[in-house]
Design an enzyme around this catalytic site. Sequence first.
Site, PDB file in Angstrom:
ATOM      1  N   ARG A 234       0.864  -1.166   0.000  1.00 49.86           N
ATOM      2  CA  ARG A 234       0.000   0.000   0.000  1.00 49.86           C
ATOM      3  C   ARG A 234       0.909   1.227   0.000  1.00 49.86           C
ATOM      4  O   ARG A 234       2.000   1.190   0.593  1.00 49.86           O
ATOM      5  CB  ARG A 234      -0.890   0.042   1.267  1.00 49.86           C
ATOM      6  N   GLU A 263      -4.130   7.386  -4.288  1.00 47.61           N
ATOM      7  CA  GLU A 263      -4.353   6.899  -5.656  1.00 47.61           C
ATOM      8  C   GLU A 263      -5.708   7.395  -6.170  1.00 47.61           C
ATOM      9  O   GLU A 263      -6.665   7.445  -5.401  1.00 47.61           O
ATOM     10  CB  GLU A 263      -4.386   5.360  -5.661  1.00 47.61           C
ATOM     11  N   HIS A 281      -1.618   0.324 -10.020  1.00 52.44           N
ATOM     12  CA  HIS A 281      -2.224  -0.649  -9.099  1.00 52.44           C
ATOM     13  C   HIS A 281      -2.829  -1.836  -9.877  1.00 52.44           C
ATOM     14  O   HIS A 281      -4.035  -2.088  -9.813  1.00 52.44           O
ATOM     15  CB  HIS A 281      -3.292   0.019  -8.211  1.00 52.44           C
TER      16      HIS A 281
HETATM   17  P1  NAP Z   1      -0.636 -11.717   4.729  1.00 51.64           P
HETATM   18  O1  NAP Z   1      -0.621 -13.148   4.349  1.00 51.64           O
HETATM   19  O2  NAP Z   1      -1.455 -11.290   5.903  1.00 51.64           O
HETATM   20  O3  NAP Z   1       0.872 -11.272   4.944  1.00 51.64           O
HETATM   21  C1  NAP Z   1       1.221 -10.048   5.504  1.00 51.64           C
HETATM   22  C2  NAP Z   1       2.662 -10.167   6.028  1.00 51.64           C
HETATM   23  O4  NAP Z   1       3.047  -8.856   6.503  1.00 51.64           O
HETATM   24  C3  NAP Z   1       2.829 -11.138   7.174  1.00 51.64           C
HETATM   25  O5  NAP Z   1       3.913 -11.970   6.905  1.00 51.64           O
HETATM   26  C4  NAP Z   1       3.119 -10.275   8.386  1.00 51.64           C
HETATM   27  O6  NAP Z   1       4.059 -10.934   9.202  1.00 51.64           O
HETATM   28  C5  NAP Z   1       3.718  -9.025   7.754  1.00 51.64           C
HETATM   29  N1  NAP Z   1       3.467  -7.840   8.584  1.00 51.64           N
HETATM   30  C6  NAP Z   1       2.290  -7.411   9.072  1.00 51.64           C
HETATM   31  N2  NAP Z   1       2.487  -6.310   9.811  1.00 51.64           N
HETATM   32  C7  NAP Z   1       3.807  -6.056   9.791  1.00 51.64           C
HETATM   33  C8  NAP Z   1       4.630  -5.058  10.380  1.00 51.64           C
HETATM   34  N3  NAP Z   1       4.104  -4.089  11.158  1.00 51.64           N
HETATM   35  N4  NAP Z   1       5.956  -5.110  10.152  1.00 51.64           N
HETATM   36  C9  NAP Z   1       6.498  -6.081   9.379  1.00 51.64           C
HETATM   37  N5  NAP Z   1       5.765  -7.049   8.790  1.00 51.64           N
HETATM   38  C10 NAP Z   1       4.443  -7.032   8.999  1.00 51.64           C
HETATM   39  O7  NAP Z   1      -1.148 -10.814   3.526  1.00 51.64           O
HETATM   40  P2  NAP Z   1      -0.991 -11.076   1.957  1.00 51.64           P
HETATM   41  O8  NAP Z   1      -2.116 -11.889   1.479  1.00 51.64           O
HETATM   42  O9  NAP Z   1       0.384 -11.538   1.694  1.00 51.64           O
HETATM   43  O10 NAP Z   1      -1.190  -9.578   1.421  1.00 51.64           O
HETATM   44  C11 NAP Z   1      -0.320  -8.561   1.838  1.00 51.64           C
HETATM   45  C12 NAP Z   1      -0.785  -7.194   1.385  1.00 51.64           C
HETATM   46  O11 NAP Z   1      -0.453  -6.987   0.026  1.00 51.64           O
HETATM   47  C13 NAP Z   1      -2.271  -6.907   1.427  1.00 51.64           C
HETATM   48  O12 NAP Z   1      -2.710  -6.597   2.750  1.00 51.64           O
HETATM   49  C14 NAP Z   1      -2.413  -5.735   0.483  1.00 51.64           C
HETATM   50  O13 NAP Z   1      -2.283  -4.517   1.172  1.00 51.64           O
HETATM   51  C15 NAP Z   1      -1.238  -5.918  -0.474  1.00 51.64           C
HETATM   52  N6  NAP Z   1      -1.711  -6.283  -1.829  1.00 51.64           N
HETATM   53  C16 NAP Z   1      -1.534  -5.424  -2.852  1.00 51.64           C
HETATM   54  C17 NAP Z   1      -1.965  -5.786  -4.116  1.00 51.64           C
HETATM   55  C18 NAP Z   1      -1.786  -4.873  -5.282  1.00 51.64           C
HETATM   56  O14 NAP Z   1      -2.619  -4.896  -6.179  1.00 51.64           O
HETATM   57  N7  NAP Z   1      -0.722  -4.098  -5.332  1.00 51.64           N
HETATM   58  C19 NAP Z   1      -2.591  -7.002  -4.338  1.00 51.64           C
HETATM   59  C20 NAP Z   1      -2.753  -7.851  -3.261  1.00 51.64           C
HETATM   60  C21 NAP Z   1      -2.298  -7.479  -2.008  1.00 51.64           C
HETATM   61  P3  NAP Z   1       4.067 -10.760  10.803  1.00 51.64           P
HETATM   62  O15 NAP Z   1       2.657 -10.972  11.248  1.00 51.64           O
HETATM   63  O16 NAP Z   1       5.048 -11.755  11.289  1.00 51.64           O
HETATM   64  O17 NAP Z   1       4.542  -9.349  11.037  1.00 51.64           O
HETATM   65  C1  8YV Z   2      -6.921  -4.923  -5.882  1.00 53.48           C
HETATM   66  C2  8YV Z   2      -5.403  -5.195  -3.852  1.00 53.48           C
HETATM   67  O1  8YV Z   2      -6.346  -4.197  -6.898  1.00 53.48           O
HETATM   68  O2  8YV Z   2      -6.216  -7.250  -3.051  1.00 53.48           O
HETATM   69  C3  8YV Z   2      -5.716  -6.163  -2.762  1.00 53.48           C
HETATM   70  O3  8YV Z   2      -5.443  -5.834  -1.604  1.00 53.48           O
HETATM   71  O4  8YV Z   2      -4.855  -4.154  -3.618  1.00 53.48           O
HETATM   72  C4  8YV Z   2      -5.735  -5.535  -5.244  1.00 53.48           C
HETATM   73  O5  8YV Z   2      -5.768  -6.890  -5.478  1.00 53.48           O
HETATM   74  C5  8YV Z   2      -7.757  -3.990  -5.110  1.00 53.48           C
HETATM   75  O6  8YV Z   2      -8.568  -4.700  -4.269  1.00 53.48           O
HETATM   76  C6  8YV Z   2      -8.564  -3.068  -6.020  1.00 53.48           C
HETATM   77  O7  8YV Z   2      -9.624  -3.690  -6.582  1.00 53.48           O
END
Ligand code: NAP
Ligand code: 8YV
Length: 322
Positions: A234, A263, A281
């Site tokens: 994010r 954004e 994104h």
């Molecule tokens: P997840 O399985 O919950 O993994 C999050 C990781 O972040 C965990 O390993 C956690 O480990 C770590 N974490 C949480 N708080 C932290 C902190 N304060 N300091 C350091 N590490 C921390 O989530 P995910 O499914 O991998 O998704 C992660 C994130 O990616 C989503 O929440 C979203 O914001 C982002 N995302 C973006 C897109 C995009 O389109 N760009 C798409 C999908 C997801 P610990 O609990 O050990 O700290």
């Molecule tokens: C999507 C994301 O782009 O899953 C998330 O956390 O940031 C992305 O997969 C978002 O939900 C916008 O639709």
Amino acid sequence: MPRPHLLMPIAMSPKVEQQLDELFAVTRLWQLQNPDQELAALADKIEAIATTFPYRTSRELMAQLPKLKIVSSFGVGYDHNDVPWLADKGVILTNTPDVLSDEVADTTIALLLMTIRELGRAERYLRAGEWEASGPYPLSAASLQDRSIGILGLGRIGKAIGTRLEGFGRPIAYCGRTRQEGIAYDYYKSVEALAETVDTLIVITPGGAQTHHLINAQVLKALGPRGIVINVARGSVIDQDALIAALRDGTIYAAGLDVFDNEPHLPAELLALPNAVLLPHVASASHYTRDLMGQLVVDNLKAFAAGAPPLTPVRETPFAGW
Ligand code: NAP
Ligand code: 8YV
């Protein structure tokens, strides 16, 4: 049997909307002529909300819905929802984990390589006729082949990124609040310590207050002049002003960003930087993956309508019955 009432504050994909129309009496907030009056008339019927990033359903609106039991949110990240309020009121919040992890990891690797090897700039060079007119595109100053990589946030997506990176044969380390069992990568408790060790940092934590500006000027300085930051988490996880300054003055080498503050509005200073690769994104943005995410939004609501437990409630709102 009457269908339960669902509020949709913002449009969803046609496949999602069609299925929800079959299951629920759907009120589309953006279509209401007199939202305050029309919502007031339905308020004590609405039990569910379907929503999507980055729309934030206000506390004031949800407080008008005494029967609200579930908010089904599109996206694995759910920081756009008012989680403390939902947890306090016992409303279940669901997200869309796992089904997007591989797509997001694939895009992250693409963004990493685009940034290191200047592939976007090289393509623009060709399209501008420069290859023909001026000769080959200059060699890239950076290569993945001599780099060490840190993953900030080794969760579902972080692990999928790690699996792909293993194929490149480069050293991998990670940072999170807790060391994980059975992980072969070196562990760093502090992001600054990780940044001192590696030259390439991939950010894939959740957003929200807990991770706000985890990457600040100090961390960027620790990463150093070879440093490359890739952010698919994010915008809020990085101090964007500090990042722009670090890219401008050579504190770090380059950045690849899929997410931003505020954004889709990007500051002109960021847009002007030649050493920043900027994507709108799109990490999960294929029909294939977005359909899977949408289906999970529907399936959580379907479970609610059938009186069954939700499939993917978030940690902060555990299910204890409807
Ligand atoms: P997840 O399985 O919950 O993994 C999050 C990781 O972040 C965990 O390993 C956690 O480990 C770590 N974490 C949480 N708080 C932290 C902190 N304060 N300091 C350091 N590490 C921390 O989530 P995910 O499914 O991998 O998704 C992660 C994130 O990616 C989503 O929440 C979203 O914001 C982002 N995302 C973006 C897109 C995009 O389109 N760009 C798409 C999908 C997801 P610990 O609990 O050990 O700290
Ligand atoms: C999507 C994301 O782009 O899953 C998330 O956390 O940031 C992305 O997969 C978002 O939900 C916008 O639709």
